[in-house]
Motif scaffolding. Structure first.
Motif, PDB file in Angstrom:
ATOM      1  N   ASN A  56      32.776  38.666  46.284  1.00 26.96           N
ATOM      2  CA  ASN A  56      33.256  38.317  44.944  1.00 26.96           C
ATOM      3  C   ASN A  56      32.059  38.227  44.005  1.00 26.96           C
ATOM      4  O   ASN A  56      30.907  38.196  44.438  1.00 26.96           O
ATOM      5  N   LEU A  57      32.346  38.180  42.720  1.00 25.82           N
ATOM      6  CA  LEU A  57      31.333  37.746  41.770  1.00 25.82           C
ATOM      7  C   LEU A  57      31.204  36.246  41.900  1.00 25.82           C
ATOM      8  O   LEU A  57      32.142  35.569  42.340  1.00 25.82           O
ATOM      9  N   SER A  58      30.084  35.688  41.519  1.00 27.06           N
ATOM     10  CA  SER A  58      29.866  34.261  41.676  1.00 27.06           C
ATOM     11  C   SER A  58      31.023  33.463  41.079  1.00 27.06           C
ATOM     12  O   SER A  58      31.429  33.681  39.939  1.00 27.06           O
ATOM     13  N   GLU A  59      31.577  32.551  41.889  1.00 29.58           N
ATOM     14  CA  GLU A  59      32.638  31.608  41.535  1.00 29.58           C
ATOM     15  C   GLU A  59      34.020  32.239  41.409  1.00 29.58           C
ATOM     16  O   GLU A  59      34.980  31.553  41.075  1.00 29.58           O
ATOM     17  N   GLU A  60      34.174  33.546  41.654  1.00 29.77           N
ATOM     18  CA  GLU A  60      35.500  34.151  41.656  1.00 29.77           C
ATOM     19  C   GLU A  60      36.096  34.072  43.060  1.00 29.77           C
ATOM     20  O   GLU A  60      35.379  33.913  44.047  1.00 29.77           O
TER      21      GLU A  60
ATOM     22  N   LEU B 179      37.637  25.705  39.551  1.00 27.57           N
ATOM     23  CA  LEU B 179      38.680  26.228  38.670  1.00 27.57           C
ATOM     24  C   LEU B 179      38.143  26.539  37.274  1.00 27.57           C
ATOM     25  O   LEU B 179      38.769  26.227  36.263  1.00 27.57           O
ATOM     26  N   ASP B 180      36.977  27.182  37.228  1.00 31.31           N
ATOM     27  CA  ASP B 180      36.343  27.481  35.943  1.00 31.31           C
ATOM     28  C   ASP B 180      36.796  28.806  35.354  1.00 31.31           C
ATOM     29  O   ASP B 180      36.499  29.101  34.201  1.00 31.31           O
ATOM     30  N   ASN B 181      37.480  29.628  36.162  1.00 29.69           N
ATOM     31  CA  ASN B 181      37.922  30.915  35.631  1.00 29.69           C
ATOM     32  C   ASN B 181      39.385  31.148  35.977  1.00 29.69           C
ATOM     33  O   ASN B 181      39.950  30.523  36.876  1.00 29.69           O
ATOM     34  N   LEU B 182      39.991  32.061  35.260  1.00 27.33           N
ATOM     35  CA  LEU B 182      41.430  32.297  35.386  1.00 27.33           C
ATOM     36  C   LEU B 182      41.819  32.729  36.790  1.00 27.33           C
ATOM     37  O   LEU B 182      42.834  32.269  37.334  1.00 27.33           O
ATOM     38  N   SER B 183      41.032  33.614  37.410  1.00 28.97           N
ATOM     39  CA  SER B 183      41.418  34.137  38.720  1.00 28.97           C
ATOM     40  C   SER B 183      41.440  33.033  39.777  1.00 28.97           C
ATOM     41  O   SER B 183      42.310  33.020  40.654  1.00 28.97           O
ATOM     42  N   THR B 184      40.499  32.084  39.701  1.00 34.66           N
ATOM     43  CA  THR B 184      40.498  30.990  40.679  1.00 34.66           C
ATOM     44  C   THR B 184      41.641  30.023  40.400  1.00 34.66           C
ATOM     45  O   THR B 184      42.255  29.485  41.331  1.00 34.66           O
TER      46      THR B 184
END
Length: 757
Positions: A333-337, A431-436
């Motif tokens: 993944n990209l970092s944090e995804e 939970l900092d991005n939409l995908s997570t």
């Protein structure tokens, strides 16, 4: 007493599906000359055996004592009935109706017997990367629903060949009713793709091509059991740097996968417990002290520890056998995804990251990361609960079905109560991005679907702006807010099955307090449902609020200004000049003097950051927990006289005052004391401070929870000091001390009616 024929009906509950339980029952019944049946049901397994009472009694006893690993029982209800005249013993088609309480097993590392076949040139599964049996292989990542049968898995699209079917139907074969079983003639296959999706090789040639590209320094995306890894040669500094740049992972440590235990010993110092973890069926990443080796420094920069894991699937074994050296195996993944699980999606997700892909056509139903564990205080502690551990339930006496906990914002996981236990999902992430956030919602819905539950209550964090809170409030079900640090406390007490009154030390970086301020250095006395906040760290201000989470230098200024005012800022003039640009300095000092955008906190995590900035010039965190990790590393093997912490009372609450410790730290700086000694003194001072509060509260058991107790030095120093004065310490083992355990704690709070008073 005259022996008579009888029919014994047994309901087995627990982890009894996907572990060879039915074949075990079949063989046991045949050995004792019993007739009847066994079948899977949504509740576990149902058995009926007919025979003489002495034989049915022996059957029931051996059912408990000879249970195959990794099965386990949470209930074994039996009743004696009149016989109905069964003529043979058989495995019947599974039932699909009823409330679902059977446990879904985690994915299990490849067993020695399967690997022996994979490496045997005379075996029909020679070099087959999807070999498994009832004792090992994928479970959770392939299951679509219960009961656990092939049609309810992602293997339903692979029809068994005659040879596999013979094994599947043979009671004496270890693949008897092994649902994911397959072979080169009928099972999933490997392909090697370019980054654009062009097929370059298939089967064993695909694996050889992937190995060759890794040798050349390329980044290869490898589809495994629960998702993709991004792999590079761990010895190649340039390749590791390239991976960091493309993945946007500046400095966070990455794990390495090594061919075997001997290779693990060459790159890390391992004690017997750590070796046991590495070779266990769970096969987690184990954090251990790194030793000088060929591993590139940028794998874990400025960190004395290294995350090491062994191959846990035949595919990984074959690839590492081919290479013969360690590879970085970081999540795809990209970092944090969220981790990527689909090969077609991987083409877009890894565009510009992976040079090529090693894929297969067995669908992954449920994404799952690698688990992470660390040995602390003489026991294994899970820091990230995922593959190998999740979704095995945590037993909880008296638990009733229907409470869903949606966790916190960082290191999110969700949890669902079923009868007698709580099922905790695998690690979801931040939970900092939409995908997570979408993955968190899907994990919650997936658990509910899997157990066909109708949640009666949704438990969530008290913080109104957490994505998990907003998700809970969007559901048309009653919901219960639970204060963050109370959830930590409930998680630790619930996991340890501790019912007596206890002091809980709940320390982390950030949590929304009941008074609206930022908590993080809390002391609770928990007595059944009542949770009393009996103490906390002395509050200080964070100039810039959330900016201080990443900039420990702000926490440092806030702590010094809170304790010593303008005089303290004068002492720090040279440090301020180093730590801040002139324009930044004016802004931060203005905040402190006016109180504008200064958030009060009791956070132990922010106090760590402050002292790391002052004592070691670690002014900015590159990722969550970075400063505290680097500060802990400085104290490795160093002894120091503990910094003094004062214990006072304010408004009826015990206050652990760090002001004397900070004053001593500043004096040490003026004497040019080494950062290592400062770190050691700080850690030991905190441990002494915790013991001081515990002695003031009384001789209660002491539970240590929250992200700060991932710090081995803090946990072990505190543990030893508590035992020395007669306190019984507890900490986490099966659940992470960090926010990965929050969802479980939220569910415990609702089920037990725990409330902050």
């Amino acid at each position: 007493m005259v022996e008579r024929l009888e029919r014994l009906r047994v309901h087995a509950r627990g982890a009894v599906q996907g572990v060879g339980f039915r074949p075990f029952v079949f063989r046991l019944a045949q050995e004792l000359d019993l007739r009847g049946f066994v079948l899977n049901s949504p509740q576990g397994a149902m058995i009926e055996v007919e025979g003489f009472s002495s034989d049915t009694g022996c059957f029931l006893s051996r059912l408990r004592s000879e249970l195959p690993s990794p099965a386990f029982l949470t209930g074994l209800e039996s009743s004696v009935l009149d016989p109905v005249g069964y003529r043979k013993f058989e495995i019947l088609k599974s039932e699909a109706s009823g409330v679902r309480t059977a446990y879904v097993l985690p994915d299990i590392a490849t067993c020695p017997e399967c690997m022996q076949e994979v490496r045997d040139p005379n075996d029909r599964r020679y070099r087959y990367p999807f070999t498994n049996c009832t004792r090992c292989g994928p479970r959770y990542s392939i299951v679509r629903g219960l009961p656990y049968d092939r049609p309810n898995t992602s293997m339903r699209g692979f029809a068994m060949c005659r040879a596999c079917l013979r094994e599947y139907e043979d009671p004496h074969d270890r693949r008897f009713h092994a649902q994911p079983t397959a072979c080169p003639d009928c099972g999933p296959q490997l392909e090697f793709w370019t980054s654009a999706g062009k097929v370059l090789a298939r089967g064993d040639y695909a694996l050889a091509q992937a190995a060759e590209r890794i040798r050349m320094g390329e980044i290869v995306a490898v589809k495994g059991i629960g998702g993709f890894h991004l792999m590079v040669d761990a010895r190649n500094e340039g390749a590791v740097h390239r991976l960091r740049d493309r993945k946007r992972r500046e400095a966070k440590p990455m794990a390495v996968m090594v061919p075997n235990l001997e290779a693990a010993r060459q790159c890390a110092w391992l004690d017997p417990l750590e070796e046991g973890l590495l070779t266990s069926p769970e096969a987690p990443i184990v954090l251990a002290l790194a030793r000088l080796s060929e591993i590139a420094p940028s794998v874990a920069p400025e960190n004395p520890n290294l995350g090491v894991m062994l191959p846990y699937s035949p595919l990984h074994h074959l690839l590492l056998d081919e290479l013969g050296f360690a590879v970085v195996a970081t999540s795809g993944n990209l970092s944090e995804e969220p981790i990527c699980i689909d090969e077609r999606e991987a083409l877009s997700r890894f565009a510009g990251i992976a040079d090529c892909l090693l894929v297969h056509n067995r669908p992954i139903v449920r994404p799952i990361d690698d688990s992470v564990a660390r040995v602390m205080a003489g026991r294994a502690v899970v820091l990230r609960r995922a593959r190998g551990y999740a979704p095995l339930p945590i037993p909880l006496e008296g638990a009733k079905a229907g409470v869903l906990g949606v966790g916190a914002h960082l290191k999110n996981a969700v949890a669902l109560s079923i009868a007698g236990s709580v099922v905790v999902s695998p690690h979801v992430g931040d939970l900092d991005n939409l995908s997570t956030r979408q993955r968190m919602e899907e994990e919650a819905k997936s658990l509910v679907r899997l157990y066909e539950a109708r949640p009666s209550c949704i438990a969530h964090d008290l913080h109104p702006d957490y994505a998990s809170t907003r998700f809970a409030e969007s559901l048309e079900t009653s919901h219960a807010p639970v204060q963050h640090h109370v959830a930590h406390a409930a998680a630790c007490l619930g996991e340890n099955e501790l019912k007596e009154p206890a002091l809980v030390v709940s320390w982390d970086g950030t949590g929304y307090g009941a008074d609206g301020s930022v908590w993080g250095g809390e002391f609770f006395v928990v007595d059944r449902q009542e949770v009393r906040r009996v103490g906390c760290l002395k509050p200080f201000v964070l100039p810039g609020g959330e900016l201080a989470v990443k900039e420990g230098r702000r926490s440092a200024l806030g702590a010094v200004y809170t304790a010593f005012g303008e005089e303290g800022l004068g002492w720090l003039s040279h440090w301020i000049h180093r730590a801040f640009e002139p324009q930044e300095t004016r802004g931060v000092l203005s905040m402190l003097r006016t109180g504008l955008r200064c958030v009060p906190t009791t956070s132990a995590g922010r106090l760590f950051d402050a002292c790391a900035a002052l004592g070691a010039d670690i002014n900015v965190s590159r990722f969550e927990g970075d400063a505290a990790m680097r500060f802990e590393a400085l104290a490795l093997g160093i002894e120091g006289v503990p910094y003094p912490f004062a214990i006072a009372e304010r408004d009826g609450t015990i206050e652990l005052d760090w002001t004397p410790a900070l004053a001593e730290l500043l004096r040490d700086l003026s004497k040019s004391l080494s950062p290592s000694t400062i770190s050691a003194r700080f850690h030991e001072g905190l441990a002494e401070g915790i013991v001081g509060v515990a002695m003031k509260v009384g001789l209660l058991p002491v539970a240590l929870t929250g992200g700060c107790f991932q710090n081995r030095r803090l946990l072990e120093d505190t543990w030893a000091r508590l035992e020395a004065v007669g306190h019984r310490p507890y900490s986490h083992q099966r659940l992470p001390p960090n926010d990965g355990g929050i969802a479980f704690g939220q569910v415990v709070c609702v089920l037990r009616g725990m409330r902050l008073t």
